[in-house]
Design an enzyme around this catalytic site. Structure first.
Site, PDB file in Angstrom:
ATOM      1  N   LYS A   3      53.961  36.232  96.534  1.00 50.99           N
ATOM      2  CA  LYS A   3      52.918  35.674  95.655  1.00 50.99           C
ATOM      3  C   LYS A   3      51.537  35.862  96.290  1.00 50.99           C
ATOM      4  CE  LYS A   3      52.087  31.051  95.883  1.00 50.99           C
ATOM      5  NZ  LYS A   3      50.699  30.693  96.198  1.00 50.99           N
ATOM      6  N   ASN A   4      51.423  35.528  97.574  1.00 52.27           N
ATOM      7  CA  ASN A   4      50.091  35.509  98.189  1.00 52.27           C
ATOM      8  C   ASN A   4      49.555  36.895  98.531  1.00 52.27           C
ATOM      9  OD1 ASN A   4      50.040  32.809  97.836  1.00 52.27           O
ATOM     10  ND2 ASN A   4      50.449  32.262  99.976  1.00 52.27           N
TER      11      ASN A   4
ATOM     12  N   CYS B 132      42.105  20.340  96.793  1.00 51.32           N
ATOM     13  CA  CYS B 132      43.401  20.159  96.172  1.00 51.32           C
ATOM     14  C   CYS B 132      44.193  19.205  97.044  1.00 51.32           C
ATOM     15  CB  CYS B 132      44.119  21.481  95.968  1.00 51.32           C
ATOM     16  SG  CYS B 132      44.699  22.208  97.466  1.00 51.32           S
TER      17      CYS B 132
ATOM     18  N   ARG C 251      39.813  22.277 101.374  1.00 54.95           N
ATOM     19  CA  ARG C 251      39.771  23.716 101.082  1.00 54.95           C
ATOM     20  C   ARG C 251      38.379  24.262 100.717  1.00 54.95           C
ATOM     21  NH1 ARG C 251      45.247  25.579  98.321  1.00 54.95           N
ATOM     22  NH2 ARG C 251      44.826  27.406  99.569  1.00 54.95           N
TER      23      ARG C 251
ATOM     24  N   ASP D 192      52.808  27.295 105.284  1.00 56.91           N
ATOM     25  CA  ASP D 192      53.523  27.270 104.004  1.00 56.91           C
ATOM     26  C   ASP D 192      55.026  27.024 104.173  1.00 56.91           C
ATOM     27  OD1 ASP D 192      51.137  27.652 102.755  1.00 56.91           O
ATOM     28  OD2 ASP D 192      51.406  29.801 102.418  1.00 56.91           O
TER      29      ASP D 192
ATOM     30  N   ARG E 212      54.968  27.519  90.193  1.00 63.20           N
ATOM     31  CA  ARG E 212      53.792  28.290  90.622  1.00 63.20           C
ATOM     32  C   ARG E 212      54.157  29.354  91.649  1.00 63.20           C
ATOM     33  NH1 ARG E 212      49.462  25.128  93.294  1.00 63.20           N
ATOM     34  NH2 ARG E 212      48.872  27.278  93.620  1.00 63.20           N
TER      35      ARG E 212
END
Ligand code: EPU
Length: 421
Positions: A22-23, A116, A121, A308, A400
């Protein structure tokens, strides 16, 4: 809103195929707007953040054909480099449009992404980076407004209080590809996702050296073409299944994965008692004989232990007898899963940026909720080993970033289903 219902106590066994990262996919899809020609990206995971990014590309005016893991972007129709709040509010990753839009159009107006649940962030390093390339940057009613007739190469140090910045490096590198002259990015992020983005940019015609090191050098070119690219595997998704296999005393083969992308986690999981063997692009994960051992983990920029996977590793520590410690050095507030894990019977206390985990033999299933993607994954892992029924609500967080999590876990023998709340 959907929830996941898990009946704990099943050993995971079988093969799980890992999707694209994803990233890496998010900045690569954003990078397609650097060219006027079409690009084709493969091995893109089918997750909500990718769908959001595709919506943004269409909003900008690009033609997008999205079929399964293949995304074809024709950016010719883009004329207004503006990203409004309603589009970026659900996904902080959309800040990675700032660099490419500015480089291609000489201006960009992108809504400030805001904080968030995992912490504040900020984007000061992104702004510092594009200013070093000659952009004039202002904040206007919640928007970052950047302008530069043509960016020029510059030198920028991208270190902050918590190390480098992944998307900041991506933004500056993308902007520098079309700048006049040479750019040096010092303290650049070394994450494999940044390297993958750099490799895609090189296929588009960018001149980049030093990918994967803290010094990235970019020599600007006048234009970039379209390119074909296949995204690297998602090391965080893979790491999550590797932890799940070890926790459940399972025997899972994680297909389409490279152990070298996850050395720090492999080291710690091995120390705790996992046995991992790599063969032909797959990794088989089992448990060594004897009890699991407690470990100490500190999250750090790559090649350190990834933030993560911090929450998932904490779920694992909850069922390892003894005291384990986990210290978060990237997002000191990324601990919202602690209270939920404790509701399931875990013994975790927070001491500044460190969580001290007293491992228990058993967790007990409970209704839980998390407000972030990786924290939700940790609760699912805890549910897999807990006694009885666990309900994880707010599944949209998992959507997500985890492709078909329920299907993949069911294939491995987990008792898990998705229900309406
Ligand atoms: N930071 C600053 N100033 C900046 C930018 C970052 O101080 O201008 C700080 C952050 O507050 C944080 C640290 O630097 O303390 C690292 O943040 P970074 O910029 O590297 O994070 P990011 O690029 O916004 C990406 C991933 C995150 C992942 C981090 C760290 C994407 C879309 N997101 O975010 O992924 O945690 O790198 O590896 O690539 C996730 O997938 O669940 C996720 C949150």
């Amino acid at each position: 809103m959907d929830k996941l219902v898990i009946e704990g106590g099943r050993r995971l066994e079988g093969v799980v195929e890992i999707g694209g990262a994803k990233n890496a996919s998010l900045p690569i899809l954003a990078a397609t707007v650097l060219s006027r020609d079409a690009s084709v990206i493969r091995n893109v995971p089918q997750v909500a953040d990718v769908f959001t990014l595709v919506r943004i590309l269409k909003f900008l005016g690009a033609k997008v054909r999205h079929e399964k893991d293949r995304v074809e972007v024709d950016p010719r129709g883009i004329s207004e480099p503006v990203l409004p709040y309603k589009l970026v509010s659900t996904m902080r990753g959309s800040i990675c449009f700032l660099g490419p839009l500015l480089a291609r159009f000489g201006r960009a107006r992108v809504s400030f992404p805001g904080g968030c649940i995992i912490g504040p962030r900020p984007i000061d390093l992104h702004i510092k980076g594009i200013r070093a390339l000659g952009a004039d940057v202002t904040l206007d009613h919640g928007y970052v407004v950047a302008e530069a007739e043509r960016l020029r190469g510059g030198r920028v140090y991208l270190g902050g209080a918590f190390g480098s910045t992944v998307l900041g490096t991506a933004n500056v590198m993308m902007a520098a590809t079309l700048a006049k002259g040479k750019t040096l990015i010092e303290n650049a992020a070394c994450e494999p996702e940044v390297v993958d983005l750099g490799n895609f940019l090189k296929k588009m015609g960018a001149r980049i050296e030093g990918l994967g090191s803290p010094s990235i050098r970019v020599e600007g070119v006048k234009r970039l073409g379209g390119a074909h690219h296949s995204v690297i595997p998602d090391r965080i998704e893979a790491g999550t299944y590797m932890i799940a296999s070890t926790m459940t005393s399972g025997d899972v083969t994680v297909k389409n994965m490279r152990l070298d992308l996850l050395s720090a986690m492999v080291d710690k999981l091995g120390e705790a008692g996992a046995l991992m063997t790599e063969k032909n692009g797959s990794v088989r994960v089992r448990r060594r004989r004897g009890p699991l051992k407690p470990v100490s983990v500190t999250t750090l920029p790559y090649p350190g232990f990834p933030t993560d996977l911090q929450a998932q590793m904490m779920a694992f520590m909850c069922v390892v007898p003894g005291i384990s410690v986990i210290t978060e050095k990237i997002y000191p507030e990324r601990f919202i899963h602690i209270s939920e894990l404790n509701r399931m019977g875990a013994g975790i206390i927070l001491e500044g940026p460190s969580a001290i985990v007293s491992g228990r033999k058993k967790l007990s299933g409970a209704p839980v909720m998390a407000s972030d993607l990786r924290a939700s994954a940790a609760l699912v892992l805890a549910g897999l080993v807990a006694e009885g029924r666990t309900e994880v609500s707010r599944v949209y967080h998992l959507d997500r970033g985890y492709e078909n999590l329920v299907g993949k876990l069911r294939n491995l023998g987990a008792r898990i289903k998705r229900e309406k709340e």
